[in-house]
Design an enzyme around this catalytic site. Structure first.
Site, PDB file in Angstrom:
ATOM      1  N   SER A 218      19.813  47.747  54.469  1.00 18.46           N
ATOM      2  CA  SER A 218      19.907  49.078  55.405  1.00 18.46           C
ATOM      3  C   SER A 218      22.015  48.921  55.880  1.00 18.46           C
ATOM      4  O   SER A 218      22.002  50.033  56.633  1.00 18.46           O
ATOM      5  CB  SER A 218      19.496  48.773  57.067  1.00 18.46           C
ATOM      6  OG  SER A 218      18.057  49.397  56.451  1.00 18.46           O
ATOM      7  N   PHE A 219      21.794  47.637  56.463  1.00 20.50           N
ATOM      8  CA  PHE A 219      23.704  47.382  56.639  1.00 20.50           C
ATOM      9  C   PHE A 219      24.636  47.935  55.788  1.00 20.50           C
ATOM     10  O   PHE A 219      25.479  48.340  56.735  1.00 20.50           O
ATOM     11  CB  PHE A 219      24.105  46.097  57.267  1.00 20.50           C
ATOM     12  CG  PHE A 219      25.175  46.030  58.469  1.00 20.50           C
ATOM     13  CD1 PHE A 219      24.817  46.575  59.774  1.00 20.50           C
ATOM     14  CD2 PHE A 219      26.416  45.384  57.975  1.00 20.50           C
ATOM     15  CE1 PHE A 219      25.979  46.170  60.216  1.00 20.50           C
ATOM     16  CE2 PHE A 219      27.809  45.575  59.082  1.00 20.50           C
ATOM     17  CZ  PHE A 219      27.241  45.546  60.203  1.00 20.50           C
ATOM     18  N   GLU A 220      24.358  48.060  54.991  1.00 18.07           N
ATOM     19  CA  GLU A 220      25.651  48.905  53.798  1.00 18.07           C
ATOM     20  C   GLU A 220      24.980  50.238  53.898  1.00 18.07           C
ATOM     21  O   GLU A 220      26.015  51.488  52.763  1.00 18.07           O
ATOM     22  CB  GLU A 220      25.134  48.032  52.097  1.00 18.07           C
ATOM     23  CG  GLU A 220      25.484  47.023  51.977  1.00 18.07           C
ATOM     24  CD  GLU A 220      24.703  45.240  53.294  1.00 18.07           C
ATOM     25  OE1 GLU A 220      23.664  45.677  52.938  1.00 18.07           O
ATOM     26  OE2 GLU A 220      25.454  44.794  53.825  1.00 18.07           O
TER      27      GLU A 220
ATOM     28  N   THR B 130      14.229  36.851  64.560  1.00 13.27           N
ATOM     29  CA  THR B 130      14.934  37.002  65.572  1.00 13.27           C
ATOM     30  C   THR B 130      15.446  37.909  66.383  1.00 13.27           C
ATOM     31  O   THR B 130      14.758  38.765  65.801  1.00 13.27           O
ATOM     32  CB  THR B 130      16.012  35.930  64.065  1.00 13.27           C
ATOM     33  OG1 THR B 130      16.503  36.668  63.463  1.00 13.27           O
ATOM     34  CG2 THR B 130      15.897  34.887  63.855  1.00 13.27           C
TER      35      THR B 130
ATOM     36  N   HIS C 217      17.800  39.071  64.743  1.00 10.28           N
ATOM     37  CA  HIS C 217      18.823  39.637  63.744  1.00 10.28           C
ATOM     38  C   HIS C 217      17.902  41.995  63.582  1.00 10.28           C
ATOM     39  O   HIS C 217      19.245  42.593  63.156  1.00 10.28           O
ATOM     40  CB  HIS C 217      17.958  39.248  62.072  1.00 10.28           C
ATOM     41  CG  HIS C 217      19.058  40.007  61.022  1.00 10.28           C
ATOM     42  ND1 HIS C 217      18.876  40.758  60.314  1.00 10.28           N
ATOM     43  CD2 HIS C 217      20.416  39.037  61.003  1.00 10.28           C
ATOM     44  CE1 HIS C 217      19.928  40.437  59.459  1.00 10.28           C
ATOM     45  NE2 HIS C 217      21.218  39.659  59.751  1.00 10.28           N
TER      46      HIS C 217
HETATM   47  C1  DLZ Z   1      18.882  40.841  56.027  1.00  8.23           C
HETATM   48  C2  DLZ Z   1      18.157  42.188  56.432  1.00  8.23           C
HETATM   49  C3  DLZ Z   1      16.995  41.048  56.510  1.00  8.23           C
HETATM   50  C4  DLZ Z   1      16.539  40.763  57.788  1.00  8.23           C
HETATM   51  N1  DLZ Z   1      16.390  42.199  57.031  1.00  8.23           N
HETATM   52  C5  DLZ Z   1      16.718  43.103  56.742  1.00  8.23           C
HETATM   53  C6  DLZ Z   1      15.741  45.343  57.186  1.00  8.23           C
HETATM   54  O1  DLZ Z   1      14.468  44.992  58.149  1.00  8.23           O
HETATM   55  N2  DLZ Z   1      16.059  45.960  57.017  1.00  8.23           N
HETATM   56  C7  DLZ Z   1      16.718  46.151  55.507  1.00  8.23           C
HETATM   57  O2  DLZ Z   1      17.267  47.143  55.829  1.00  8.23           O
HETATM   58  N3  DLZ Z   1      17.604  45.289  55.974  1.00  8.23           N
HETATM   59  C8  DLZ Z   1      17.156  44.094  56.414  1.00  8.23           C
HETATM   60  N4  DLZ Z   1      18.164  42.504  56.015  1.00  8.23           N
HETATM   61  C9  DLZ Z   1      19.480  42.834  55.013  1.00  8.23           C
HETATM   62  C10 DLZ Z   1      20.898  43.940  55.932  1.00  8.23           C
HETATM   63  O3  DLZ Z   1      20.548  44.854  56.211  1.00  8.23           O
HETATM   64  C11 DLZ Z   1      22.019  43.230  54.645  1.00  8.23           C
HETATM   65  O4  DLZ Z   1      21.901  44.396  54.061  1.00  8.23           O
HETATM   66  C12 DLZ Z   1      22.615  41.820  54.934  1.00  8.23           C
HETATM   67  O5  DLZ Z   1      22.632  41.546  56.091  1.00  8.23           O
HETATM   68  C13 DLZ Z   1      23.984  42.152  54.040  1.00  8.23           C
HETATM   69  O6  DLZ Z   1      25.027  42.763  55.025  1.00  8.23           O
END
Ligand code: DLZ
Length: 157
Positions: free
Chosen positions: A63-65, A93, A95
């Site tokens: 999702s961050f991307e 955590t 996160h």
């Molecule tokens: C790392 C991570 C975690 C722990 N959980 C999720 C999640 O529940 N849903 C999601 O879309 N992405 C998760 N990520 C990945 C981050 O969005 C991202 O891809 C990484 O931190 C790399 O930048």
């Protein structure tokens, strides 16, 4: 308070989407959920006249991307609206909080920066069951809700 059914809307009020071009960026994290969200959005766009060749799909790792994926798609494709699809589920955590915050603010920033509306189709849930319930389960499908938002925003006057 009962959760609204995310798939419920008045079909007679939705503009025709046959001349519109949509982007959908899909996060691969929790893929079983994001695929259902994608399918709900894709089918709803088609139901309202969008042509399959005018719906561009890209995948991103998480999702961050979604933020960068949407930004790049807006800059390189000619779109009337874009839908960012993700699913973030709380872990042990902080996160979860950071990702939810970052994605939400990132998508808000895209809406301020570009003339193309970016629709927020990100489920941020405490449990997998909550996500199942909102991606085609007992609370409907947020993908449907977001496709309708995309059509409405693409035709906003
Ligand atoms: C790392 C991570 C975690 C722990 N959980 C999720 C999640 O529940 N849903 C999601 O879309 N992405 C998760 N990520 C990945 C981050 O969005 C991202 O891809 C990484 O931190 C790399 O930048």
């Amino acid at each position: 308070m009962a959760t609204t059914n995310l798939s419920a809307y008045d079909k007679t009020t939705i503009p025709n989407a046959s001349n519109l071009r949509f982007g959908i960026v899909v996060s691969e994290w929790n893929e079983s959920i994001t695929e259902n969200l994608f399918q709900g959005a894709f089918d709803t766009l088609l139901e309202h006249g969008a042509k399959p060749e005018n719906i561009i799909r890209w995948n991103v790792p998480g999702s961050f991307e979604l933020i960068f994926g949407c930004k790049k798609m807006i800059e390189t494709q000619s779109l009337d609206a874009i839908i960012a699809i993700g699913n973030i589920i709380q872990g042990e955590t902080k996160h979860f909080d950071f990702i939810c915050d970052g994605v939400t603010h990132g998508i808000k920033d895209l809406n301020l920066q570009f003339a193309t509306p970016t629709i927020y189709c990100v489920l941020t849930d405490f449990t997998m069951q909550q996500s199942i319930d909102r991606s085609g389960g007992k609370h409907g499908n947020k993908g449907v809700e977001c496709a309708i938002a995309a059509i409405k925003m693409a035709t906003l006057k």
